[in-house]
Write a protein that holds these residues in place. Structure first.
Motif: not given
Ligand code: GDP
Length: 300
Positions: A135-139, A142-149, A157-165, A192-194
């Protein structure tokens, strides 16, 4: 594993070697004990554990009288091992006795190696025969979901992602839902960890956690800490521990620092074991944390 051990040894054994040579001095005067303390503090062991260790060493060295190198080595090994906590349960819980997938949430400040760790962990799980959804919940990065995918594609492994932001909690929710529908063994959620606003982080992580727990309890919440950040890492650890119940620590970048003492400090701080260590950027550079091997690497 042998290669990883070698890397750990390379980065760590200045601490143990330094301690051994100090303890081997003919006259263990106050200055020497202070040097021993400084050596431990420099390696980020932390004030209280350092004092405890030095006290025990002083006591035992006194009882010992004459000290052979072998005796000193064995004594130091034993005391360091006690400090590291040989009996803590370090298993990463990815399974449960429900019919649903094990759920692992990975938290930590951006840049600590969260996404990389999630990818590496997926690789280990898949290699062990598990099916995995990421699950790419670091939305926000910008590149986190791509990196995970990319990791997902690499390890299968299958990656579930959402729209950026988009809403991290909704991605996490979807990932668990997808994982259940697909009937996979484990769902790994990267978050995400800001840290720039503590309340923002609290709200966001708290929400991700609540939303995931609508499906099922979390089996594991791994806090990723960068070993090179020293005391800063401890401050981060405290903040995260206020928001979520951390069940294990992943200490990354242990290959790039001699400050392995942070293992001791962070376990004390959170009362939670270091379960995994990152020893490089490559896909195979994630290892279970083994206290015995760690202490051997320290002493060299
Ligand atoms: P995130 O923002 O927390 O998700 O961090 P990333 O996973 O993107 O990692 C940040 C950087 O640290 C990347 O360049 C990684 O390759 C690197 N990294 C992660 N883990 C390790 C490790 O154990 N050792 C080393 N040397 N680099 C690491």
């Amino acid at each position: 594993l042998v290669r990883l051990r070698a890397r750990l040894a390379r980065s760590q054994n200045s601490l143990g070697k330094g301690l051994l040579s100090l303890l081997s001095r003919e006259h263990l005067d106050e200055d020497t004990w202070e040097e021993i303390e400084d050596t431990l503090l420099t390696a980020d062991v932390g004030v209280a554990p350092t004092q405890e260790l030095v006290e025990r060493l002083r006591e035992r060295v006194k009882v010992l009288g004459t000290r052979t190198p072998e005796e000193l080595r064995a004594l130091l090994r034993e005391e360091l091992l006690t400090l590291v906590g040989p009996d803590m349960d370090r298993e990463v819980k990815t399974q449960n006795d429900r019919e649903t997938p094990g759920i692992v949430m990975v938290v930590g400040v951006n840049g600590t190696g969260k996404t990389t760790t999630t990818g590496k962990l997926a690789r280990v799980l898949v290699a062990d025969g598990n099916t995995v959804v990421l699950g790419a919940a670091d939305t926000f990065r910008a590149a986190a979901a791509d990196q995970l995918q990319t990791w997902g594609e690499r390890v299968g492994a299958y990656t579930v992602r959402g729209p950026e932001g988009g809403d991290p909690a909704s991605v996490a929710f979807d990932a668990v839902k997808e994982g259940r529908e697909m009937g996979v063994d484990v769902v790994l959620i990267d978050t995400a960890g800001r840290l720039h606003t503590k309340t923002g982080l609290m709200d966001e992580l708290g929400k991700v956690k609540r939303v995931v727990e609508k499906h099922a309890p979390l089996d594991e919440v791994l806090l990723v800490l960068d070993a090179t950040t020293g005391q800063n890492g401890l401050v981060q650890a405290r903040v995260f521990a206020e928001v979520v119940d951390i069940t294990g620590i992943v200490l990354t970048k242990l290959d790039g620092t001699a400050k392995g003492g942070i293992v001791v400090a962070v376990q004390r701080e959170l009362g939670v074991p270091v379960k995994l260590v990152g020893l490089g950027e490559g896909p195979d550079d994630l290892a279970p944390f083994e206290p015995g091997a760690f202490v051997d690497a320290l002493i060299g």
